[in-house]
Design a protein around this motif. Structure first.
Motif, PDB file in Angstrom:
ATOM      1  N   ASP A   1      33.734 -26.655  26.373  1.00  0.00           N
ATOM      2  CA  ASP A   1      32.496 -26.250  25.698  1.00  0.00           C
ATOM      3  C   ASP A   1      32.819 -25.246  24.605  1.00  0.00           C
ATOM      4  N   GLY A   2      33.752 -25.605  23.734  1.00  0.00           N
ATOM      5  CA  GLY A   2      34.140 -24.698  22.650  1.00  0.00           C
ATOM      6  C   GLY A   2      35.019 -23.579  23.134  1.00  0.00           C
ATOM      7  N   HIS A   3      34.451 -22.386  23.305  1.00  0.00           N
ATOM      8  CA  HIS A   3      35.274 -21.254  23.716  1.00  0.00           C
ATOM      9  C   HIS A   3      35.382 -21.111  25.235  1.00  0.00           C
ATOM     10  N   VAL A   4      34.718 -21.998  26.009  1.00  0.00           N
ATOM     11  CA  VAL A   4      34.843 -22.004  27.465  1.00  0.00           C
ATOM     12  C   VAL A   4      35.433 -23.350  27.881  1.00  0.00           C
ATOM     13  N   LYS A   5      36.542 -23.290  28.625  1.00  0.00           N
ATOM     14  CA  LYS A   5      37.226 -24.506  29.056  1.00  0.00           C
ATOM     15  C   LYS A   5      37.486 -24.449  30.548  1.00  0.00           C
ATOM     16  N   GLU A   6      37.450 -25.613  31.185  1.00  0.00           N
ATOM     17  CA  GLU A   6      37.901 -25.743  32.561  1.00  0.00           C
ATOM     18  C   GLU A   6      39.116 -26.642  32.539  1.00  0.00           C
ATOM     19  N   MET A   7      40.118 -26.278  33.344  1.00  0.00           N
ATOM     20  CA  MET A   7      41.351 -27.056  33.349  1.00  0.00           C
ATOM     21  C   MET A   7      41.965 -27.104  34.726  1.00  0.00           C
ATOM     22  N   GLU A   8      42.738 -28.158  34.962  1.00  0.00           N
ATOM     23  CA  GLU A   8      43.459 -28.309  36.212  1.00  0.00           C
ATOM     24  C   GLU A   8      44.947 -28.165  35.947  1.00  0.00           C
ATOM     25  N   TYR A   9      45.567 -27.239  36.663  1.00  0.00           N
ATOM     26  CA  TYR A   9      47.002 -26.993  36.559  1.00  0.00           C
ATOM     27  C   TYR A   9      47.715 -27.664  37.716  1.00  0.00           C
ATOM     28  N   SER A  10      48.903 -28.203  37.455  1.00  0.00           N
ATOM     29  CA  SER A  10      49.837 -28.609  38.493  1.00  0.00           C
ATOM     30  C   SER A  10      51.072 -27.739  38.289  1.00  0.00           C
ATOM     31  N   VAL A  11      51.392 -26.928  39.309  1.00  0.00           N
ATOM     32  CA  VAL A  11      52.454 -25.930  39.203  1.00  0.00           C
ATOM     33  C   VAL A  11      53.434 -26.130  40.342  1.00  0.00           C
ATOM     34  N   SER A  12      54.718 -25.929  40.059  1.00  0.00           N
ATOM     35  CA  SER A  12      55.741 -26.057  41.083  1.00  0.00           C
ATOM     36  C   SER A  12      56.493 -24.740  41.247  1.00  0.00           C
ATOM     37  N   LEU A  13      56.203 -24.049  42.341  1.00  0.00           N
ATOM     38  CA  LEU A  13      56.924 -22.841  42.765  1.00  0.00           C
ATOM     39  C   LEU A  13      57.224 -23.053  44.242  1.00  0.00           C
ATOM     40  N   VAL A  14      58.428 -23.361  44.586  1.00  0.00           N
ATOM     41  CA  VAL A  14      58.841 -23.741  45.932  1.00  0.00           C
ATOM     42  C   VAL A  14      58.266 -25.115  46.282  1.00  0.00           C
ATOM     43  N   LYS A  15      56.955 -25.288  46.184  1.00  0.00           N
ATOM     44  CA  LYS A  15      56.318 -26.601  46.339  1.00  0.00           C
ATOM     45  C   LYS A  15      55.316 -26.783  45.210  1.00  0.00           C
ATOM     46  N   THR A  16      54.880 -28.014  45.012  1.00  0.00           N
ATOM     47  CA  THR A  16      53.917 -28.296  43.949  1.00  0.00           C
ATOM     48  C   THR A  16      52.501 -28.144  44.487  1.00  0.00           C
ATOM     49  N   PHE A  17      51.662 -27.468  43.718  1.00  0.00           N
ATOM     50  CA  PHE A  17      50.264 -27.316  44.093  1.00  0.00           C
ATOM     51  C   PHE A  17      49.405 -27.390  42.846  1.00  0.00           C
ATOM     52  N   LYS A  18      48.111 -27.631  43.072  1.00  0.00           N
ATOM     53  CA  LYS A  18      47.165 -27.751  41.961  1.00  0.00           C
ATOM     54  C   LYS A  18      46.054 -26.737  42.132  1.00  0.00           C
TER      55      LYS A  18
ATOM     56  N   ASP B   1      40.123 -14.676  28.828  1.00  0.00           N
ATOM     57  CA  ASP B   1      39.882 -14.366  30.241  1.00  0.00           C
ATOM     58  C   ASP B   1      39.984 -15.663  31.025  1.00  0.00           C
ATOM     59  N   PHE B   2      40.430 -15.573  32.274  1.00  0.00           N
ATOM     60  CA  PHE B   2      40.466 -16.760  33.119  1.00  0.00           C
ATOM     61  C   PHE B   2      40.109 -16.389  34.549  1.00  0.00           C
ATOM     62  N   HIS B   3      39.544 -17.380  35.263  1.00  0.00           N
ATOM     63  CA  HIS B   3      39.266 -17.185  36.678  1.00  0.00           C
ATOM     64  C   HIS B   3      39.347 -18.517  37.422  1.00  0.00           C
ATOM     65  N   PHE B   4      39.654 -18.408  38.694  1.00  0.00           N
ATOM     66  CA  PHE B   4      39.856 -19.533  39.600  1.00  0.00           C
ATOM     67  C   PHE B   4      38.529 -20.204  39.913  1.00  0.00           C
ATOM     68  N   ILE B   5      38.524 -21.544  39.884  1.00  0.00           N
ATOM     69  CA  ILE B   5      37.316 -22.279  40.288  1.00  0.00           C
ATOM     70  C   ILE B   5      37.589 -23.306  41.385  1.00  0.00           C
ATOM     71  N   GLY B   6      38.858 -23.470  41.791  1.00  0.00           N
ATOM     72  CA  GLY B   6      39.152 -24.378  42.900  1.00  0.00           C
ATOM     73  C   GLY B   6      40.623 -24.727  42.977  1.00  0.00           C
ATOM     74  N   GLY B   7      41.059 -25.196  44.151  1.00  0.00           N
ATOM     75  CA  GLY B   7      42.435 -25.645  44.272  1.00  0.00           C
ATOM     76  C   GLY B   7      43.059 -25.382  45.619  1.00  0.00           C
ATOM     77  N   ASP B   8      44.375 -25.619  45.676  1.00  0.00           N
ATOM     78  CA  ASP B   8      45.141 -25.635  46.921  1.00  0.00           C
ATOM     79  C   ASP B   8      45.463 -24.261  47.503  1.00  0.00           C
TER      80      ASP B   8
ATOM     81  N   LYS C   1      42.362 -25.129  39.699  1.00  0.00           N
ATOM     82  CA  LYS C   1      41.535 -25.203  38.499  1.00  0.00           C
ATOM     83  C   LYS C   1      41.145 -23.799  38.061  1.00  0.00           C
ATOM     84  N   LEU C   2      41.211 -23.573  36.755  1.00  0.00           N
ATOM     85  CA  LEU C   2      40.794 -22.319  36.154  1.00  0.00           C
ATOM     86  C   LEU C   2      39.736 -22.591  35.107  1.00  0.00           C
ATOM     87  N   GLN C   3      38.916 -21.590  34.869  1.00  0.00           N
ATOM     88  CA  GLN C   3      38.020 -21.604  33.722  1.00  0.00           C
ATOM     89  C   GLN C   3      38.451 -20.464  32.815  1.00  0.00           C
TER      90      GLN C   3
END
Length: 144
Positions: free
Chosen positions: A43-60, A74-81, A62-64
């Motif tokens: 939404d222009g200056h506000v985005k939601e995204m899903e990350y896949s990150v691997s630190l020891v194991k892979t996890f996913k 600024d970012f904050h958690f909206i869901g995930g592992d 979502k941040l806004q």
């Protein structure tokens, strides 16, 4: 709660740094632990995204993010592992003629049973590596 913060001077303007830090889908090109970033809502200056990150194991997760070009993301958690909560920011300010000072901070709590010292290690150990990778990216993109 695990926390980490740092202040660094980067060899680029605030506008140049902002372009790199807000180009989330390019993170896998220069942050080895980030396997993918997919913007799921823009939404222009506000985005939601899903990350896949691997630190020891892979996890996913979502941040806004909320962008205020060229001075703040600024970012904050909206869901995930793994995380229960996460919030943070990149604050970007001019530093001299062709540099910028960046204050990065993050706070996170983990959803699974992760002891406090281990949580702090997960959040803070990767920080210097991440900052160094942003410096390398600036050199690659801008030749600085």
């Amino acid at each position: 709660m695990a926390t980490a913060q740092t202040s660094e001077v980067f060899n680029c303007t605030p506008e140049e740094f902002f372009k790199i830090v807000s180009d989330f889908e390019k993170y896998p090109e220069f942050l080895p632990e980030v396997k993918s970033v997919k913007i799921t809502k823009n939404d222009g200056h506000v985005k939601e995204m899903e990350y896949s990150v691997s630190l020891v194991k892979t996890f996913k997760y979502k941040l806004q993010s909320t962008e205020n070009a060229p001075s703040k993301v600024d970012f904050h958690f909206i869901g995930g592992d793994v995380f229960k909560t996460m919030k943070g920011s990149w604050q970007i300010a001019p530093e001299g003629a062709d540099k910028c000072k960046v204050n990065y901070s993050v706070e996170a709590t983990f959803g699974m049973l992760v002891p406090g010292p281990m949580a702090n290690t997960l959040v803070s150990v990767n920080l210097p590596i991440m900052i160094n990778n942003f410096k390398k990216r600036i050199k690659t993109v801008y030749g600085k």
